[in-house]
Design a protein around this motif. Structure first.
Motif, PDB file in Angstrom:
ATOM      1  N   ILE A 203       0.852  -1.202   0.000  1.00  6.25           N
ATOM      2  CA  ILE A 203       0.000   0.000   0.000  1.00  6.25           C
ATOM      3  C   ILE A 203       0.879   1.240   0.000  1.00  6.25           C
ATOM      4  O   ILE A 203       1.780   1.386   0.830  1.00  6.25           O
ATOM      5  CB  ILE A 203      -0.930   0.010   1.226  1.00  6.25           C
ATOM      6  CG1 ILE A 203      -1.887  -1.183   1.183  1.00  6.25           C
ATOM      7  CG2 ILE A 203      -1.712   1.318   1.304  1.00  6.25           C
ATOM      8  CD1 ILE A 203      -2.732  -1.353   2.432  1.00  6.25           C
ATOM      9  N   THR A 204       0.614   2.150  -0.936  1.00 11.24           N
ATOM     10  CA  THR A 204       1.444   3.351  -1.063  1.00 11.24           C
ATOM     11  C   THR A 204       0.727   4.626  -0.633  1.00 11.24           C
ATOM     12  O   THR A 204       1.371   5.646  -0.398  1.00 11.24           O
ATOM     13  CB  THR A 204       1.920   3.525  -2.520  1.00 11.24           C
ATOM     14  OG1 THR A 204       0.775   3.606  -3.379  1.00 11.24           O
ATOM     15  CG2 THR A 204       2.797   2.345  -2.946  1.00 11.24           C
ATOM     16  N   VAL A 205      -0.601   4.598  -0.526  1.00  9.67           N
ATOM     17  CA  VAL A 205      -1.347   5.814  -0.197  1.00  9.67           C
ATOM     18  C   VAL A 205      -1.265   6.083   1.308  1.00  9.67           C
ATOM     19  O   VAL A 205      -0.938   5.193   2.098  1.00  9.67           O
ATOM     20  CB  VAL A 205      -2.825   5.707  -0.636  1.00  9.67           C
ATOM     21  CG1 VAL A 205      -2.920   5.514  -2.140  1.00  9.67           C
ATOM     22  CG2 VAL A 205      -3.536   4.580   0.110  1.00  9.67           C
ATOM     23  N   PRO A 206      -1.570   7.317   1.743  1.00  7.13           N
ATOM     24  CA  PRO A 206      -1.571   7.625   3.181  1.00  7.13           C
ATOM     25  C   PRO A 206      -2.566   6.750   3.939  1.00  7.13           C
ATOM     26  O   PRO A 206      -3.668   6.471   3.445  1.00  7.13           O
ATOM     27  CB  PRO A 206      -1.991   9.097   3.221  1.00  7.13           C
ATOM     28  CG  PRO A 206      -1.602   9.643   1.888  1.00  7.13           C
ATOM     29  CD  PRO A 206      -1.829   8.521   0.923  1.00  7.13           C
ATOM     30  N   CYS A 207      -2.182   6.333   5.132  1.00  2.58           N
ATOM     31  CA  CYS A 207      -3.015   5.443   5.940  1.00  2.58           C
ATOM     32  C   CYS A 207      -3.123   5.959   7.372  1.00  2.58           C
ATOM     33  O   CYS A 207      -2.138   6.415   7.958  1.00  2.58           O
ATOM     34  CB  CYS A 207      -2.422   4.037   5.975  1.00  2.58           C
ATOM     35  SG  CYS A 207      -2.420   3.177   4.386  1.00  2.58           S
ATOM     36  N   LEU A 208      -4.324   5.862   7.898  1.00  6.63           N
ATOM     37  CA  LEU A 208      -4.601   6.152   9.310  1.00  6.63           C
ATOM     38  C   LEU A 208      -5.064   4.857   9.962  1.00  6.63           C
ATOM     39  O   LEU A 208      -6.061   4.272   9.540  1.00  6.63           O
ATOM     40  CB  LEU A 208      -5.682   7.234   9.420  1.00  6.63           C
ATOM     41  CG  LEU A 208      -6.304   7.462  10.804  1.00  6.63           C
ATOM     42  CD1 LEU A 208      -5.257   7.919  11.815  1.00  6.63           C
ATOM     43  CD2 LEU A 208      -7.442   8.480  10.705  1.00  6.63           C
ATOM     44  N   ASN A 209      -4.340   4.397  10.965  1.00  6.96           N
ATOM     45  CA  ASN A 209      -4.668   3.164  11.674  1.00  6.96           C
ATOM     46  C   ASN A 209      -5.165   3.524  13.066  1.00  6.96           C
ATOM     47  O   ASN A 209      -4.427   4.108  13.866  1.00  6.96           O
ATOM     48  CB  ASN A 209      -3.428   2.265  11.758  1.00  6.96           C
ATOM     49  CG  ASN A 209      -3.711   0.928  12.407  1.00  6.96           C
ATOM     50  OD1 ASN A 209      -4.807   0.389  12.283  1.00  6.96           O
ATOM     51  ND2 ASN A 209      -2.721   0.383  13.089  1.00  6.96           N
ATOM     52  N   VAL A 210      -6.426   3.179  13.360  1.00  2.06           N
ATOM     53  CA  VAL A 210      -7.051   3.548  14.625  1.00  2.06           C
ATOM     54  C   VAL A 210      -7.118   2.308  15.517  1.00  2.06           C
ATOM     55  O   VAL A 210      -7.676   1.274  15.117  1.00  2.06           O
ATOM     56  CB  VAL A 210      -8.449   4.145  14.410  1.00  2.06           C
ATOM     57  CG1 VAL A 210      -9.015   4.660  15.731  1.00  2.06           C
ATOM     58  CG2 VAL A 210      -8.408   5.276  13.380  1.00  2.06           C
ATOM     59  N   VAL A 211      -6.569   2.421  16.713  1.00  7.20           N
ATOM     60  CA  VAL A 211      -6.391   1.296  17.620  1.00  7.20           C
ATOM     61  C   VAL A 211      -7.253   1.486  18.869  1.00  7.20           C
ATOM     62  O   VAL A 211      -7.220   2.547  19.496  1.00  7.20           O
ATOM     63  CB  VAL A 211      -4.913   1.174  18.039  1.00  7.20           C
ATOM     64  CG1 VAL A 211      -4.702  -0.041  18.944  1.00  7.20           C
ATOM     65  CG2 VAL A 211      -4.005   1.107  16.822  1.00  7.20           C
ATOM     66  N   GLY A 212      -8.012   0.455  19.221  1.00  9.96           N
ATOM     67  CA  GLY A 212      -8.767   0.477  20.467  1.00  9.96           C
ATOM     68  C   GLY A 212      -7.907  -0.066  21.605  1.00  9.96           C
ATOM     69  O   GLY A 212      -7.634  -1.260  21.663  1.00  9.96           O
ATOM     70  N   ARG A 213      -7.504   0.790  22.498  1.00  7.71           N
ATOM     71  CA  ARG A 213      -6.600   0.394  23.582  1.00  7.71           C
ATOM     72  C   ARG A 213      -7.216  -0.669  24.495  1.00  7.71           C
ATOM     73  O   ARG A 213      -6.500  -1.492  25.065  1.00  7.71           O
ATOM     74  CB  ARG A 213      -6.233   1.618  24.424  1.00  7.71           C
ATOM     75  CG  ARG A 213      -5.132   2.462  23.842  1.00  7.71           C
ATOM     76  CD  ARG A 213      -3.769   1.888  24.175  1.00  7.71           C
ATOM     77  NE  ARG A 213      -2.722   2.879  23.937  1.00  7.71           N
ATOM     78  CZ  ARG A 213      -1.441   2.635  24.095  1.00  7.71           C
ATOM     79  NH1 ARG A 213      -1.037   1.438  24.473  1.00  7.71           N
ATOM     80  NH2 ARG A 213      -0.544   3.561  23.871  1.00  7.71           N
ATOM     81  N   VAL A 214      -8.540  -0.629  24.660  1.00  7.28           N
ATOM     82  CA  VAL A 214      -9.188  -1.599  25.550  1.00  7.28           C
ATOM     83  C   VAL A 214     -10.126  -2.510  24.763  1.00  7.28           C
ATOM     84  O   VAL A 214     -11.117  -3.001  25.284  1.00  7.28           O
ATOM     85  CB  VAL A 214      -9.934  -0.885  26.707  1.00  7.28           C
ATOM     86  CG1 VAL A 214      -8.950  -0.204  27.623  1.00  7.28           C
ATOM     87  CG2 VAL A 214     -10.953   0.116  26.180  1.00  7.28           C
TER      88      VAL A 214
END
Length: 291
Positions: free
Chosen positions: A228-239
């Motif tokens: 993957i070359t495009v910008p990525c936002l990875n959102v993580v649930g801490r709990v």
């Protein structure tokens, strides 16, 4: 027709449907059709487009065109007797983007919806259809295998898959309600929303869900992430109760070819976009705007 059977009620979304290559019908909503950037919301396993009830309108109000759709076997879309794979769902997404003439979109995938985007990358590449990607609380491999211990907490091998399938087949209504309690802190969500989520899950085809999960949980996307070359936002649930947060965060480490990788941590469960919608909506709207 590109926009068949489109309807609207008052200030609500435009609702339409498309037919994909194997004859299945997908139902979708569009908000703010003249928005500057298209944000495509892709729900997870057993969800529907209405799972974004607390998100779609605010993201549209921030100036974006928002498309939310029901994947096959889910919500108001059709339930064919075939196509029980993430790859088929990715092919459906490709047809949706093509028929709705979407270009340079920000695709947002929650849970299995993230895997659908990764499958799209593997099959088609982002091309001129997808300009940026947001993934929400999904590890790159759900199963636990040698060298990878950060998969799902509840469905990670053949035995736990069979347990999940049994729960779905034996009492789907019970599963729909218990799933919400597992995927979110119910104290953070209004009872009306929780009931809506269960009702939407019950629209799905339970047998199709069982077959689809068998494919989804075994797919390993770690190598695909590196393409993957495009910008990525990875959102993580801490709990998150569904994945150890380290497994979701590992997605960012694998995005070695992406032009820009952003990782955001929420102190919420798997359905963090429902527990903290204002925070999530602002984050996604800003990310889409900046790309």
């Amino acid at each position: 027709r590109i926009f068949p059977a489109m309807t609207t009620s008052g200030h609500g979304p435009l609702t339409g449907q498309i037919v994909v290559s194997d004859g299945a019908t997908l139902v979708y909503d569009i908000l703010n059709p003249q928005g500057r950037t298209t944000v495509v919301l892709i729900h997870g396993w057993s969800g529907s487009r209405r799972y974004f009830r607390l998100n779609a309108r605010d993201i549209a109000a921030a100036g974006h065109r928002v498309i939310a759709y029901d994947q096959r076997f889910h919500g108001d879309s059709s339930r064919p007797g075939h196509g029980h794979s993430v790859a088929r769902l990715a092919a459906d997404l490709q047809t949706l983007l093509e028929k709705l003439e979407v270009r340079n979109a920000c695709c947002v995938g929650t849970s299995m919806g993230a895997a659908v985007i990764w499958a799209y990358q593997e099959l088609f590449g982002t091309g001129d259809r997808i300009a940026s990607i947001v993934t929400v609380d999904q590890a790159p491999l759900q199963n636990i295998v040698p060298g990878w211990r950060l998969g799902s907490t509840g469905c990670y091998d053949q035995y736990t898959l069979a347990l999940l399938q049994s729960a779905v087949r034996n009492d789907f209504t019970k599963f729909a309600h218990e799933n919400a309690a597992f995927c979110c802190d119910t104290n953070n969500i209004e009872p009306e929303i929780l009931e809506m989520l269960a009702d939407e899950t019950l629209k799905a085809d339970p047998e199709a869900l069982c077959k689809l999960m068998a494919d989804h949980t075994a797919r390993d996307w770690r190598d695909v992430l590196g393409t993957i070359t495009v910008p990525c936002l990875n959102v993580v649930g801490r709990v998150s109760k569904v994945f150890p947060w380290e497994g979701v965060a590992a997605v960012s480490d694998k995005l070695v070819s992406s032009s820009d990788v952003q990782t955001e941590y929420f102190d919420y469960n798997h359905w963090l976009y429902l527990e903290s919608p204002e925070q999530f909506n602002e984050l996604v709207a800003g990310f889409a705007r900046s790309r």
